[in-house]
Write a protein that holds these residues in place. Structure first.
Motif, PDB file in Angstrom:
ATOM      1  N   ASP A 270       0.583  -1.274   0.010  1.00  0.00           N
ATOM      2  CA  ASP A 270      -0.161  -0.009   0.155  1.00  0.00           C
ATOM      3  C   ASP A 270       0.820   1.316   0.035  1.00  0.00           C
ATOM      4  N   ALA A 271       1.902   1.045   0.964  1.00  0.00           N
ATOM      5  CA  ALA A 271       2.744   2.502   0.808  1.00  0.00           C
ATOM      6  C   ALA A 271       3.642   2.486  -0.393  1.00  0.00           C
ATOM      7  N   ALA A 272       3.761   1.484  -1.202  1.00  0.00           N
ATOM      8  CA  ALA A 272       4.713   1.521  -2.443  1.00  0.00           C
ATOM      9  C   ALA A 272       3.526   1.902  -3.524  1.00  0.00           C
ATOM     10  N   GLY A 273       2.217   1.939  -3.298  1.00  0.00           N
ATOM     11  CA  GLY A 273       1.356   2.616  -4.157  1.00  0.00           C
ATOM     12  C   GLY A 273       0.751   1.159  -5.000  1.00  0.00           C
ATOM     13  N   VAL A 274       0.397   0.206  -4.204  1.00  0.00           N
ATOM     14  CA  VAL A 274      -0.289  -0.934  -4.748  1.00  0.00           C
ATOM     15  C   VAL A 274      -1.402  -1.222  -3.906  1.00  0.00           C
ATOM     16  N   LYS A 275      -2.764  -1.509  -4.651  1.00  0.00           N
ATOM     17  CA  LYS A 275      -4.129  -1.359  -3.936  1.00  0.00           C
ATOM     18  C   LYS A 275      -4.205  -3.002  -3.704  1.00  0.00           C
ATOM     19  N   VAL A 276      -4.679  -3.221  -2.366  1.00  0.00           N
ATOM     20  CA  VAL A 276      -4.868  -4.621  -2.221  1.00  0.00           C
ATOM     21  C   VAL A 276      -6.397  -4.644  -1.430  1.00  0.00           C
ATOM     22  N   GLU A 277      -7.080  -5.237  -1.793  1.00  0.00           N
ATOM     23  CA  GLU A 277      -8.448  -5.290  -1.135  1.00  0.00           C
ATOM     24  C   GLU A 277      -9.078  -6.914  -1.272  1.00  0.00           C
TER      25      GLU A 277
END
Length: 422
Positions: A270-277
């Motif tokens: 998430d901090a790197a700019g990757v969305k996980v849902e």
């Protein structure tokens, strides 16, 4: 010797099914030694390490049948013929040492070779030995074998481990299930694989509480019975495939994934700019915008960032915006993949247990060599995001921890094939 040929091929889209956890299954299988009655495992991964553990159990006289295309393991230890785990099998895999506690607990004796496995540090057996000795075992090292005995049976005790070792926690907990009285294990490892083991042991009649925390209490019982247990989802395979769309673009859903298994890892993504849902059937992963951001990583015992995802995370950081620092605190000598990534154009400097990665815009395909299990898949991920072709050699490491990796990645659009060796 086989190799993997990968060609950078743009965004990935689709679904990847996640297998049962290798590390959990390799821990659950020796639990059959604790009982005369059958133990059946479902959702077993189809890996070479599982075959190695099968061979080890069979060498002791256990019956092990692989059913339903290898996804069900039916085991019985009602008529064991040996309590000696031979070097020729144990040398292939470190998890072989997990037969020590169960054999000692049930039979009062065991002779187990010092183990082998990936060359990523010493990982000695001293924590296992200290814990079992706290339960009253007498253990000495002779000619490369641990000779353990407890003629009067094991006795419950309070023991605090110097380090929260996963393997030592598992060995001590299994041994304590048949010890007389109560065992309190402090500074225990908290990994999901340990929680899964305890759930299985409880189905077998063990009395255990505190799993998933740093203090586990085991009330010894006279005997354990049979059970059927489903192996937990492999959080390392899950995390590995979460990185595929993060590196290549697109959106991929990981079937069977749960956020609880990878929270610290997902937070870094998430901090790197990757969305996980989370979805009703797994986890969906996609990059938020273009290039990812550099983030620092420190490997720690669960629930911290997993050491088994460090190599794969380094591959992501190779093309991140900025500079990241990855610190390895679990195993020494675990940056052997770094020189191979440098061959692909990465900018990495390693000093002891720290690697500094300055992101480049694009990696370039190159011939590279896998040095261990997780390194091998990190190079495949890098090749999928690189320009041109990458050939990864020595991929026998891969077969120890990832089932059908080519098929799974092809299924979401990767251009990847396995080249048979001469």
């Amino acid at each position: 010797m086989d190799s993997i040929l990968v060609t950078g091929n743009g965004p990935l889209n689709g679904q990847i099914p996640i297998a049962g956890a290798k590390n959990a299954c390799l821990t659950l299988m020796p639990a059959t030694l604790l009982s005369e009655e059958p133990l059946t495992l479902t959702n077993a991964p189809r890996l070479s390490d599982i075959k190695t553990m099968t061979a080890l159990l069979q060498s002791l006289g256990a019956e092990v049948s692989s059913l339903q295309d290898g996804q069900v393991l039916a085991m019985s230890s009602h008529d064991l013929t040996s309590q000696t785990a031979d070097y020729e099998i144990v040398r292939k895999m470190r998890a072989s040492n997990l037969v020590l506690g169960p054999l000692l607990a049930r039979f009062g004796q065991a002779v187990v070779s010092l183990p082998g496995g990936c060359a990523i540090g010493a990982r000695p057996m001293d924590l296992h030995v200290e814990g079992l000795e706290a339960l009253g075992a007498e253990i000495e090292l002779k000619d490369g074998y641990l000779h353990a005995k407890a003629p009067g049976g094991l006795e419950g005790a309070v023991h605090e481990m110097r380090f929260a070792s996963v393997g030592a926690t598992e060995n001590i907990v299994m041994a304590a299930t048949l010890a007389k009285g109560t065992t309190v294990l402090k500074n225990a490892a908290r990994e999901p694989e340990i929680v899964d083991l305890v759930e299985c042991l409880r189905k077998m009649g063990a009395q255990i509480s505190g799993e998933g925390t740093s203090t586990v209490e085991i009330q010894g019982v006279d005997r354990l019975h049979g059970a059927t247990h489903q192996v937990v989802t492999d959080r390392i395979e899950l995390g590995t495939y979460m990185l595929a769309p993060a590196m290549c673009g697109g959106e991929v859903e990981l079937l069977g994934g749960r956020m609880a298994l990878v929270e610290s890892f997902a937070a870094k993504l998430d901090a790197a700019g990757v969305k996980v849902e989370e979805t009703p059937i797994g986890l969906k992963v996609a990059r938020k915008n273009g290039r990812v951001n550099a983030v620092d990583v420190v490997t720690e015992p669960f629930p911290g960032f997993p050491t088994d995802l460090q190599a794969q995370m380094m591959a992501l950081m190779c093309t991140a915006e900025g500079t990241s620092v990855l610190e390895e605190r679990i195993f020494e000598n675990r940056f052997m993949h770094a020189p191979e990534l440098v061959r692909m154009g990465a900018n990495i400097e390693v000093h002891g247990g720290t690697a500094t990665v300055t992101g480049v815009e694009r990696l370039k395909g190159a011939p590279v060599m896998a040095t261990d299990l997780r390194a091998s898949v990190s190079l495949i991920l890098a090749g999928m995001a690189a320009e041109g072709e990458t050939t990864v050699s020595r991929v026998y490491h891969l077969d120890r921890g990832y089932e059908h990796v080519v098929r799974k990645l092809e299924g979401v659009g990767a251009k990847i094939e396995r080249i048979k060796g001469q």
